[in-house]
Design an enzyme around this catalytic site. Structure first.
Site, PDB file in Angstrom:
ATOM      1  N   ASP A  90      -9.739 -11.147   7.995  1.00  0.00           N
ATOM      2  CA  ASP A  90      -9.239  -9.773   8.012  1.00  0.00           C
ATOM      3  C   ASP A  90     -10.246  -8.674   8.359  1.00  0.00           C
ATOM      4  OD1 ASP A  90      -6.810  -8.228   7.563  1.00  0.00           O
ATOM      5  OD2 ASP A  90      -7.839  -7.369   5.856  1.00  0.00           O
TER       6      ASP A  90
ATOM      7  N   HIS B 281     -10.729  -4.537  11.998  1.00  0.00           N
ATOM      8  CA  HIS B 281      -9.634  -5.155  11.270  1.00  0.00           C
ATOM      9  C   HIS B 281      -9.193  -6.361  12.086  1.00  0.00           C
ATOM     10  CE1 HIS B 281      -5.283  -4.866   9.578  1.00  0.00           C
ATOM     11  NE2 HIS B 281      -6.031  -5.606   8.810  1.00  0.00           N
TER      12      HIS B 281
ATOM     13  N   SER C 178       0.275  -6.649  10.989  1.00  0.00           N
ATOM     14  CA  SER C 178       1.042  -7.554  10.142  1.00  0.00           C
ATOM     15  C   SER C 178       2.179  -8.201  10.937  1.00  0.00           C
ATOM     16  CB  SER C 178       1.624  -6.769   8.963  1.00  0.00           C
ATOM     17  OG  SER C 178       2.362  -7.607   8.118  1.00  0.00           O
TER      18      SER C 178
ATOM     19  N   ARG D 155       0.840  -1.202   0.000  1.00  0.00           N
ATOM     20  CA  ARG D 155       0.000   0.000   0.000  1.00  0.00           C
ATOM     21  C   ARG D 155       0.876   1.254   0.000  1.00  0.00           C
ATOM     22  NH1 ARG D 155      -2.060   1.102   4.202  1.00  0.00           N
ATOM     23  NH2 ARG D 155      -1.141  -0.459   5.589  1.00  0.00           N
TER      24      ARG D 155
ATOM     25  N   LYS E  54      -2.208 -13.137  12.947  1.00  0.00           N
ATOM     26  CA  LYS E  54      -3.671 -13.068  12.859  1.00  0.00           C
ATOM     27  C   LYS E  54      -4.246 -14.138  11.922  1.00  0.00           C
ATOM     28  CE  LYS E  54      -5.156  -9.259  11.000  1.00  0.00           C
ATOM     29  NZ  LYS E  54      -5.704  -9.566   9.668  1.00  0.00           N
ATOM     30  N   THR E  55      -3.709 -14.201  10.717  1.00  0.00           N
ATOM     31  CA  THR E  55      -4.218 -15.172   9.743  1.00  0.00           C
ATOM     32  C   THR E  55      -3.869 -16.598  10.153  1.00  0.00           C
ATOM     33  OG1 THR E  55      -4.060 -13.556   7.950  1.00  0.00           O
ATOM     34  CG2 THR E  55      -4.155 -15.871   7.315  1.00  0.00           C
TER      35      THR E  55
ATOM     36  N   ARG F 131       1.898 -12.070  -1.502  1.00  0.00           N
ATOM     37  CA  ARG F 131       0.495 -12.257  -1.129  1.00  0.00           C
ATOM     38  C   ARG F 131      -0.198 -13.312  -1.979  1.00  0.00           C
ATOM     39  NH1 ARG F 131      -1.723  -9.666   3.513  1.00  0.00           N
ATOM     40  NH2 ARG F 131      -0.379  -7.885   3.964  1.00  0.00           N
TER      41      ARG F 131
ATOM     42  N   LYS G 220      -8.343  -2.570   0.601  1.00  0.00           N
ATOM     43  CA  LYS G 220      -8.290  -1.699   1.765  1.00  0.00           C
ATOM     44  C   LYS G 220      -9.058  -0.390   1.572  1.00  0.00           C
ATOM     45  CE  LYS G 220      -5.985  -4.376   4.514  1.00  0.00           C
ATOM     46  NZ  LYS G 220      -6.700  -5.055   5.629  1.00  0.00           N
TER      47      LYS G 220
END
Length: 509
Positions: A247, A210, A228, A51, A232-233, A311, A191
């Site tokens: 997410d 988030h 990040s 981003r 989390k994932t 990704r 996003k």
């Protein structure tokens, strides 16, 4: 109001809601990327591999001006937006375009219809995998609630257009439109739509978050907040539970619902042993970004030659254990994940309601040497509400709503450190994933509530004295350091940073 539907209706080369398989065929024909040995389609995104926050704008419009957290968001005058919009419309006339019409928001009561216009077939495949596809054309209204136009090959002129660079991500809430140009990184689409939802949902008393979410065999919903690199994932993709989403979610009076219909997972150092669900989801239909591959077209997930931010985007259907409708009940447990590189936070701590609000406002994790240019020692980093780049409104508004929902649902909040223990980065060691998984399992099973808790030496956090399958010494960070004095000095220094940052956030209204 700007009428993009009229522009599209008068274009002759528009392909609506093509199947992903056809879009990948188009992408191959257009030389947009490479079909790899595992069936995934890999693209290099060029200059932008992540981003670009300095190129993102919210149009300063009268109806929303007082709602926007301008300290955190760059503004653009409406006149500039209209000028760029007209240039973009002129650019896409007579171009071959791929258009997705579907939804964001799994709960029909809170969903919005979305139109996404792409000049790249692979990005339209990405959109199909990330958002919610209609079951039939009958589900769709004539006009969408929001439109995204993404044209990576259209470059802005900073001098003429008033942008920071050739890239731009511009959100107009009055025009219900997002313009993206100059960047091929697909995460900008995801996003910017999330930013839109963060504004729209708050207006409807729904907490946009988030976070990842999953649901257990007893229909118990859990949330995982984290920046990040915090896990989390990885931690939400649990072989014993069903993934709601990895997410973006909303929390309404009815419960939790996924904003999306797919996942956008990091691939760096991906392995079939530590993350089997994600590994198995990378197949035909998956879009990879910036993943290096060898001469046999086999991906090398260990390589950061292009970027650390490799990704994979794939639909939730590619995850074997998933929620079928993207909806769960009100959560009984919330995990705030942090990768503390100073080695002073406990692997797990139970938070009071006030502490939960504070740590939510902080959104703390840390960066380690080597992750960014110029970082030679651990650095504390903060992202209010665990998603500052995507917050149009003031953090306190989101935090106040979180506090209400925690109280209404008697939700327990835990702070989980997936970072270092026994010393800072370079001296201590990272907490093993197997122990973090066991800690979370104990919390979800209710076993932690049956043990005794004690306060830690510095942060006033409640830490359990026992946790099945986890060494007791690991639970108290003070006991893992060789020198008590060094621990206290490091911990108090971080606490001081917390207090200063929190004071700034609370007063930024």
């Amino acid at each position: 109001m700007l009428d993009i539907d009229d522009v599209l209706e008068n274009s002759s080369n528009i392909l609506y809601n093509m199947p992903v398989s056809d879009l990948i065929e188009e992408a191959i024909k257009n030389n947009e990327g490479k079909l790899l040995e595992n069936g995934a389609f890999d693209v290099y995104t060029g200059k932008y591999t992540g981003r670009s926050p300095r190129d993102k704008y919210i149009v300063d419009e009268e109806s929303i001006h007082n709602d926007i957290w301008w300290t955190n968001n760059k503004s653009m005058e409406k006149e500039n937006f209209i000028k760029i919009y007209n240039k973009v419309v002129n650019y896409i006339k007579n171009k071959k375009l791929y258009v997705f019409r579907g939804f964001v928001g799994a709960d029909p009561q809170y969903r919005y219809q979305l139109t996404v216009v792409n000049e790249y077939a692979y990005q339209n495949a990405f959109v199909h995998q990330l958002f919610i596809n209609p079951k039939s054309e009958n589900e769709l209204k004539k006009e969408s609630d929001f439109t995204v136009i993404c044209v990576p090959n259209f470059l802005a002129d900073p001098i003429v257009d008033g942008t920071n660079s050739e890239a731009f991500i511009i959100i107009s809430f009055e025009e219900k439109m997002i313009l993206i140009g100059g960047t091929k990184y697909s995460g900008e689409i995801k996003k910017s739509v999330f930013t839109m939802m963060n504004y729209m949902m708050l207006k409807r008393n729904v907490l946009p978050m988030h976070c990842a979410a999953n649901i257990g065999p007893n229909n118990d919903t859990a949330l995982f907040f984290g920046l990040s690199g915090t896990g989390k994932t990885t931690l939400s993709t649990d072989p014993e539970r069903y993934l709601i989403g990895d997410d973006e979610h909303g929390w309404s009076m009815r419960g939790i619902f996924n904003f999306e219909g797919g996942c956008y997972a990091k691939c760096i150092n991906l392995s079939p042993y530590s993350e089997p669900e994600i590994w198995n989801a990378i197949k035909f239909g998956t879009i990879l970004e910036n993943v290096v591959y060898d001469t046999n077209n086999v991906p090398d997930y260990t390589s950061s030659k292009v970027t650390e931010n490799t990704r994979a985007s794939y639909p939730l259907e590619y995850i074997s254990r998933r929620s079928k409708n993207g909806i769960g009940g009100n959560p009984k447990i919330i995990f705030f994940l942090t990768a503390d590189a100073f080695g002073v936070l406990p692997p797990i701590a139970k938070l009071t309601s006030e502490q939960a609000v504070d740590y939510f406002l902080l959104g703390y994790t840390s960066k380690i040497p080597g992750t960014e240019k110029g970082i030679s020692e651990p650095q504390a980093t903060f992202s209010p509400c665990f998603g500052a780049p995507f917050l149009p409104s003031f953090p306190k508004k989101y935090a106040d709503l979180l506090k209400e929902k925690i109280a209404e649902n008697n939700t327990t909040v835990y702070l989980i450190n997936t970072g270092w223990i026994g010393g800072p980065y370079g001296i201590g060691k990272r907490i093993e994933l197997k122990y973090t998984r066991e800690i979370i399992k104990n919390a979800l099973d209710g076993k932690l509530e049956k043990t005794n808790f004690k306060k830690d030496a510095v942060f006033d956090l409640l830490i359990p004295e026992n946790c099945d399958n986890v060494p007791n010494q690991l639970l108290d960070p003070l006991k893992t350091w060789n020198e008590r004095k060094n621990y206290l000095e490091t911990a108090n220094k971080l606490l001081s940073v917390f207090k200063s940052k929190l004071d700034n956030i609370k007063h930024d209204i």
